[in-house]
Design a protein around this motif. Sequence first.
Motif, PDB file in Angstrom:
ATOM      1  N   PRO A 150       0.825  -1.216   0.000  1.00 20.75           N
ATOM      2  CA  PRO A 150       0.000   0.000   0.000  1.00 20.75           C
ATOM      3  C   PRO A 150       0.860   1.267   0.000  1.00 20.75           C
ATOM      4  O   PRO A 150       2.039   1.242   0.367  1.00 20.75           O
ATOM      5  CB  PRO A 150      -0.800  -0.123   1.300  1.00 20.75           C
ATOM      6  N   ASP A 151       0.230   2.375  -0.384  1.00 15.60           N
ATOM      7  CA  ASP A 151       0.942   3.654  -0.418  1.00 15.60           C
ATOM      8  C   ASP A 151       1.490   4.032   0.958  1.00 15.60           C
ATOM      9  O   ASP A 151       2.558   4.650   1.060  1.00 15.60           O
ATOM     10  CB  ASP A 151       0.007   4.761  -0.912  1.00 15.60           C
ATOM     11  N   ALA A 152       0.765   3.640   2.009  1.00 18.82           N
ATOM     12  CA  ALA A 152       1.201   3.986   3.368  1.00 18.82           C
ATOM     13  C   ALA A 152       2.548   3.368   3.707  1.00 18.82           C
ATOM     14  O   ALA A 152       3.326   3.935   4.483  1.00 18.82           O
ATOM     15  CB  ALA A 152       0.149   3.536   4.381  1.00 18.82           C
ATOM     16  N   TYR A 153       2.830   2.216   3.130  1.00 16.35           N
ATOM     17  CA  TYR A 153       4.126   1.577   3.374  1.00 16.35           C
ATOM     18  C   TYR A 153       5.261   2.501   2.932  1.00 16.35           C
ATOM     19  O   TYR A 153       6.261   2.669   3.643  1.00 16.35           O
ATOM     20  CB  TYR A 153       4.204   0.239   2.637  1.00 16.35           C
ATOM     21  N   PHE A 154       5.131   3.110   1.782  1.00 14.83           N
ATOM     22  CA  PHE A 154       6.164   4.001   1.256  1.00 14.83           C
ATOM     23  C   PHE A 154       6.157   5.340   1.996  1.00 14.83           C
ATOM     24  O   PHE A 154       7.216   5.914   2.252  1.00 14.83           O
ATOM     25  CB  PHE A 154       5.957   4.211  -0.241  1.00 14.83           C
ATOM     26  N   ALA A 155       4.978   5.818   2.366  1.00 19.11           N
ATOM     27  CA  ALA A 155       4.872   7.105   3.052  1.00 19.11           C
ATOM     28  C   ALA A 155       5.511   7.065   4.439  1.00 19.11           C
ATOM     29  O   ALA A 155       6.031   8.079   4.917  1.00 19.11           O
ATOM     30  CB  ALA A 155       3.405   7.518   3.165  1.00 19.11           C
ATOM     31  N   ASN A 156       5.476   5.908   5.088  1.00 20.56           N
ATOM     32  CA  ASN A 156       5.988   5.782   6.455  1.00 20.56           C
ATOM     33  C   ASN A 156       7.428   5.297   6.521  1.00 20.56           C
ATOM     34  O   ASN A 156       7.949   5.052   7.609  1.00 20.56           O
ATOM     35  CB  ASN A 156       5.102   4.829   7.259  1.00 20.56           C
ATOM     36  N   ALA A 157       8.080   5.159   5.369  1.00 22.04           N
ATOM     37  CA  ALA A 157       9.471   4.700   5.348  1.00 22.04           C
ATOM     38  C   ALA A 157      10.410   5.808   5.821  1.00 22.04           C
ATOM     39  O   ALA A 157      10.098   6.996   5.727  1.00 22.04           O
ATOM     40  CB  ALA A 157       9.848   4.257   3.941  1.00 22.04           C
ATOM     41  N   GLU A 158      11.574   5.412   6.350  1.00 19.92           N
ATOM     42  CA  GLU A 158      12.598   6.355   6.780  1.00 19.92           C
ATOM     43  C   GLU A 158      13.959   5.869   6.296  1.00 19.92           C
ATOM     44  O   GLU A 158      14.192   4.654   6.195  1.00 19.92           O
ATOM     45  CB  GLU A 158      12.611   6.485   8.307  1.00 19.92           C
ATOM     46  N   PRO A 159      14.887   6.781   6.012  1.00 23.25           N
ATOM     47  CA  PRO A 159      16.217   6.364   5.549  1.00 23.25           C
ATOM     48  C   PRO A 159      16.922   5.471   6.572  1.00 23.25           C
ATOM     49  O   PRO A 159      16.823   5.701   7.783  1.00 23.25           O
ATOM     50  CB  PRO A 159      16.963   7.693   5.372  1.00 23.25           C
ATOM     51  N   THR A 160      17.609   4.462   6.074  1.00 23.58           N
ATOM     52  CA  THR A 160      18.325   3.539   6.962  1.00 23.58           C
ATOM     53  C   THR A 160      19.838   3.712   6.876  1.00 23.58           C
ATOM     54  O   THR A 160      20.551   3.307   7.794  1.00 23.58           O
ATOM     55  CB  THR A 160      17.992   2.083   6.598  1.00 23.58           C
ATOM     56  N   GLY A 161      20.325   4.262   5.766  1.00 22.48           N
ATOM     57  CA  GLY A 161      21.764   4.387   5.606  1.00 22.48           C
ATOM     58  C   GLY A 161      22.465   3.058   5.402  1.00 22.48           C
ATOM     59  O   GLY A 161      23.677   2.957   5.598  1.00 22.48           O
ATOM     60  N   ARG A 162      21.724   2.030   5.007  1.00 23.94           N
ATOM     61  CA  ARG A 162      22.294   0.685   4.817  1.00 23.94           C
ATOM     62  C   ARG A 162      21.988   0.185   3.396  1.00 23.94           C
ATOM     63  O   ARG A 162      21.039  -0.573   3.190  1.00 23.94           O
ATOM     64  CB  ARG A 162      21.733  -0.296   5.845  1.00 23.94           C
ATOM     65  N   PRO A 163      22.728   0.607   2.409  1.00 24.94           N
ATOM     66  CA  PRO A 163      22.471   0.124   1.042  1.00 24.94           C
ATOM     67  C   PRO A 163      22.823  -1.346   0.895  1.00 24.94           C
ATOM     68  O   PRO A 163      23.781  -1.835   1.503  1.00 24.94           O
ATOM     69  CB  PRO A 163      23.389   1.003   0.183  1.00 24.94           C
ATOM     70  N   VAL A 164      22.052  -2.048   0.086  1.00 28.23           N
ATOM     71  CA  VAL A 164      22.299  -3.466  -0.158  1.00 28.23           C
ATOM     72  C   VAL A 164      23.277  -3.572  -1.323  1.00 28.23           C
ATOM     73  O   VAL A 164      22.893  -3.502  -2.486  1.00 28.23           O
ATOM     74  CB  VAL A 164      20.992  -4.214  -0.483  1.00 28.23           C
ATOM     75  N   THR A 165      24.555  -3.734  -1.006  1.00 30.56           N
ATOM     76  CA  THR A 165      25.564  -3.753  -2.059  1.00 30.56           C
ATOM     77  C   THR A 165      26.495  -4.960  -1.953  1.00 30.56           C
ATOM     78  O   THR A 165      26.729  -5.655  -2.926  1.00 30.56           O
ATOM     79  CB  THR A 165      26.413  -2.472  -2.023  1.00 30.56           C
ATOM     80  N   ASP A 166      27.060  -5.212  -0.777  1.00 31.63           N
ATOM     81  CA  ASP A 166      28.094  -6.233  -0.669  1.00 31.63           C
ATOM     82  C   ASP A 166      27.515  -7.635  -0.506  1.00 31.63           C
ATOM     83  O   ASP A 166      26.380  -7.811  -0.071  1.00 31.63           O
ATOM     84  CB  ASP A 166      29.038  -5.927   0.508  1.00 31.63           C
ATOM     85  N   GLU A 167      28.302  -8.615  -0.893  1.00 30.90           N
ATOM     86  CA  GLU A 167      27.940 -10.008  -0.749  1.00 30.90           C
ATOM     87  C   GLU A 167      28.991 -10.709   0.097  1.00 30.90           C
ATOM     88  O   GLU A 167      30.112 -10.224   0.263  1.00 30.90           O
ATOM     89  CB  GLU A 167      27.831 -10.691  -2.116  1.00 30.90           C
ATOM     90  N   ILE A 168      28.636 -11.859   0.641  1.00 34.61           N
ATOM     91  CA  ILE A 168      29.563 -12.626   1.458  1.00 34.61           C
ATOM     92  C   ILE A 168      30.396 -13.537   0.564  1.00 34.61           C
ATOM     93  O   ILE A 168      29.869 -14.222  -0.311  1.00 34.61           O
ATOM     94  CB  ILE A 168      28.798 -13.452   2.508  1.00 34.61           C
TER      95      ILE A 168
END
Length: 250
Positions: free
Chosen positions: A125-143
Amino acid sequence: MKFECTFSVPYYGLGADEQVKPDTLLQFLQEAAAIHANSARVGVADLLKDDLTWVLRRYRVNIKSSLVRCDLNIRTWYEPQRNLFSVRVFEGRSPSGDVVIDAWSAWIIVDLKRGRPIRLDRVLPDAYFANAEPTGRPVTDEITPIGDSFDYESTLQVRRRELDLNGHANHTAYFDWALESIPEEVINRFFPVRLDAEYLSSVKRERVTIRTKKICDSPLSFGHEIIAEEGVSAAKISTVFQIAYEDVIA
């Protein structure tokens, strides 16, 4: 929108050293995330009605201090990234306000009929995106995988109590399996301070093989691979240990 809740550590959440077990901390994080998602009607049970579900792809946990029995406050929030991942972060604080655990996880939504990931904005729902906040944790590296050589190998049966609503082994079980593969002389002297997993495929009620390789002496670290019954790699995990925490938080 940040969400907070407080958990009381039960006696069965303590280990032989009278400190809180890592799996107890992980269960608190999972419960906080579930309560938050359910309150927004985007939890697993909500998605399953439409043949969808959340699937965990990455999970990194930093345990900054050991804990004795106490209340633990968990703060969590999330951020959609690339319209594919929902990145959720956690902060766990002791009654004195010290951060004793922090973590981040990256989730995707999978169409169960097609077995494929689906874009977040197609099903949430739109509310999911409206209530999001920055995390500062981009999904980039792998193990990094441990490769063909390893130091220890063990096999176990996935227990019924380790299954989740999807009928798959719960993500916290994978960390349990990795820690169980560590030699006893290490577990008796060292504490896990980082748990890092990349989830590759689901595991059901079957036998799994855990292969473990010592990576480094300082800091003491291990690489693990979880292999499902049919030989498919289900997860790559790394664990880091130190000989003692600087403090034990009450």
